[in-house]
Design an enzyme around this catalytic site. Sequence first.
Site, short mmCIF file in Angstrom:
data_model
loop_
_atom_site.label_atom_id
_atom_site.label_comp_id
_atom_site.label_asym_id
_atom_site.label_seq_id
_atom_site.Cartn_x
_atom_site.Cartn_y
_atom_site.Cartn_z
N LYS A 161 20.77 40.95 63.03
CA LYS A 161 21.50 42.40 62.70
C LYS A 161 20.67 43.33 63.17
CE LYS A 161 21.27 41.78 58.32
NZ LYS A 161 20.66 40.61 58.05
N ARG A 186 24.61 45.80 50.32
CA ARG A 186 24.12 44.69 50.16
C ARG A 186 24.62 43.85 49.05
NH1 ARG A 186 19.38 44.11 53.00
NH2 ARG A 186 18.46 42.16 52.93
N ARG A 244 9.77 35.91 64.06
CA ARG A 244 9.85 37.35 64.55
C ARG A 244 8.68 38.29 64.47
NH1 ARG A 244 14.03 40.52 60.83
NH2 ARG A 244 13.06 39.16 59.03
N ARG A 300 6.29 40.32 59.32
CA ARG A 300 6.66 40.91 58.15
C ARG A 300 6.39 39.65 57.11
NH1 ARG A 300 12.81 42.84 59.00
NH2 ARG A 300 13.02 41.81 56.73
N ARG A 313 14.77 34.96 49.74
CA ARG A 313 15.82 35.98 50.29
C ARG A 313 17.34 35.31 50.80
NH1 ARG A 313 12.63 37.72 55.53
NH2 ARG A 313 14.60 38.94 56.03
P1 AP5 Z 1 16.60 40.41 63.33
O1 AP5 Z 1 17.33 41.19 64.25
O2 AP5 Z 1 15.21 41.08 62.95
O3 AP5 Z 1 17.41 39.95 62.14
P2 AP5 Z 1 18.05 40.45 60.86
O4 AP5 Z 1 19.44 40.13 60.69
O5 AP5 Z 1 17.91 42.14 61.15
O6 AP5 Z 1 17.07 40.07 59.80
P3 AP5 Z 1 16.32 40.85 58.50
O7 AP5 Z 1 15.26 40.04 57.89
O8 AP5 Z 1 15.77 42.18 59.00
O9 AP5 Z 1 17.50 41.08 57.57
P4 AP5 Z 1 17.12 41.19 56.23
O10 AP5 Z 1 18.65 42.00 55.79
O11 AP5 Z 1 17.08 40.10 55.31
O12 AP5 Z 1 16.14 42.36 56.00
P5 AP5 Z 1 16.17 43.77 55.93
O13 AP5 Z 1 15.20 44.32 56.74
O14 AP5 Z 1 17.49 44.50 55.84
O15 AP5 Z 1 16.21 39.06 64.11
C1 AP5 Z 1 15.61 37.93 63.60
C2 AP5 Z 1 14.36 37.40 64.65
O16 AP5 Z 1 15.47 36.72 65.64
C3 AP5 Z 1 13.77 38.55 65.39
O17 AP5 Z 1 12.57 38.03 66.03
C4 AP5 Z 1 14.62 38.38 66.74
O18 AP5 Z 1 14.00 38.73 67.98
C5 AP5 Z 1 15.24 37.15 66.66
N1 AP5 Z 1 16.68 37.23 67.59
C6 AP5 Z 1 17.78 38.10 67.20
N2 AP5 Z 1 18.83 37.61 67.87
C7 AP5 Z 1 18.39 36.50 68.56
C8 AP5 Z 1 19.02 35.67 69.55
N3 AP5 Z 1 20.45 36.04 70.00
N4 AP5 Z 1 18.69 34.51 70.00
C9 AP5 Z 1 17.23 34.33 69.65
N5 AP5 Z 1 16.61 35.18 68.62
C10 AP5 Z 1 17.01 36.36 68.25
O19 AP5 Z 1 15.44 44.07 54.21
C11 AP5 Z 1 14.18 43.62 53.85
C12 AP5 Z 1 14.30 43.82 52.40
O20 AP5 Z 1 14.65 44.99 51.78
C13 AP5 Z 1 15.29 42.83 51.85
O21 AP5 Z 1 14.96 41.39 51.38
C14 AP5 Z 1 15.47 43.60 50.32
O22 AP5 Z 1 14.46 43.07 49.55
C15 AP5 Z 1 15.45 45.01 50.78
N6 AP5 Z 1 16.47 45.71 51.05
C16 AP5 Z 1 16.96 46.07 52.22
N7 AP5 Z 1 18.02 46.88 52.03
C17 AP5 Z 1 18.46 46.78 50.70
C18 AP5 Z 1 19.48 47.06 50.15
N8 AP5 Z 1 20.48 47.74 50.58
N9 AP5 Z 1 19.50 46.92 48.70
C19 AP5 Z 1 18.68 46.39 48.16
N10 AP5 Z 1 17.28 46.02 48.88
C20 AP5 Z 1 17.61 46.05 49.99
#
Ligand code: AP5
Length: 266
Positions: A53, A132, A171, A204, A215
């Site tokens: 994402k 979320r 990542r 991370r 997660r």
């Molecule tokens: P990446 O683009 O980083 O993936 P992502 O879907 O953004 O993954 P996240 O782990 O950031 O999502 P998340 O929702 O768990 O965490 P968030 O930061 O929002 O890609 C992943 C890897 O794959 C990278 O290395 C990339 O280079 C690679 N890649 C991408 N595309 C590719 C492709 N096509 N081919 C090959 N490789 C590829 O949240 C973190 C924490 O914060 C949560 O766990 C939660 O505890 C908290 N949090 C955040 N938002 C909320 C909320 N609204 N409410 C409550 N808690 C929250």
Amino acid sequence: MSAPNKLHEAGPIQSKNDRAAWFQGSPAECSDATRPSGLPWRLVLLGAPGVGKGTQAYLLNQRLNACHLSTGDLFRAASKLSECDGSPAMQAAMDHMRRGELVPDSTVWEMVRERSACIRCAGGFVLDGFPRTLGQAEALRQLMKNEKIPLSAVVNYELPLAEIVARLSGRRTCEKCKAVYHIVSQPPKFEGVCDRCDGRLFQRDDDRPESVKVRMEAYERSTAPLIEFYKAENALLPVAATGTPDEICARTISALVARAGAVATV
Ligand code: AP5
């Protein structure tokens, strides 16, 4: 040192927005927001942790100008108060995180509400990591209804679990500009150093295998139900997250344009 990857062959990548209003909250203003020539895109990205994402939000920002609004980035920045405002909601979120607790919906919503100028922004937005939960989705729906702001679509990225785990385990993230890399599929030009800002790349804490399992369970329990929520709102746009980031981005934009055309003719 790693070989350059396709994403970087086109030359240095410039972010289209410094996201100051998102990171620092009101009354901060983004210094370099680019306005779209047509109607703004207002998107929510859904999908399991690690599906890509953040990567897509960055590319969509490059191509559609809509600002990348990530609650995950906001939480990570919250640990460095110099980058973030110290509002009561932000402080409360940090207290929950220090105790290892999930941040409750009411606190997350307060943080987003403090940044509602970003939702109203004429440049549009790409929300990543928010909403979320059903509670967060309902709060966003109400705000957008009150403000008469239409949501363009909710893109749901789909990928088999094994590929998601591989993406998460490799990542690396820039501690300064939050750019995302992968040690195999999207390596930086120089190992451990961000191509965009020369910042240090780190792994991370929540990408360690024991955290990934937790997660994924939280995603299935709290976030997967949003798929039905947005289906019922006629906003859901499923997109396969296979292939390179550029291929997925092109697929997303084609699906968005086709959907916009279909909606306009209804
Ligand atoms: P990446 O683009 O980083 O993936 P992502 O879907 O953004 O993954 P996240 O782990 O950031 O999502 P998340 O929702 O768990 O965490 P968030 O930061 O929002 O890609 C992943 C890897 O794959 C990278 O290395 C990339 O280079 C690679 N890649 C991408 N595309 C590719 C492709 N096509 N081919 C090959 N490789 C590829 O949240 C973190 C924490 O914060 C949560 O766990 C939660 O505890 C908290 N949090 C955040 N938002 C909320 C909320 N609204 N409410 C409550 N808690 C929250």
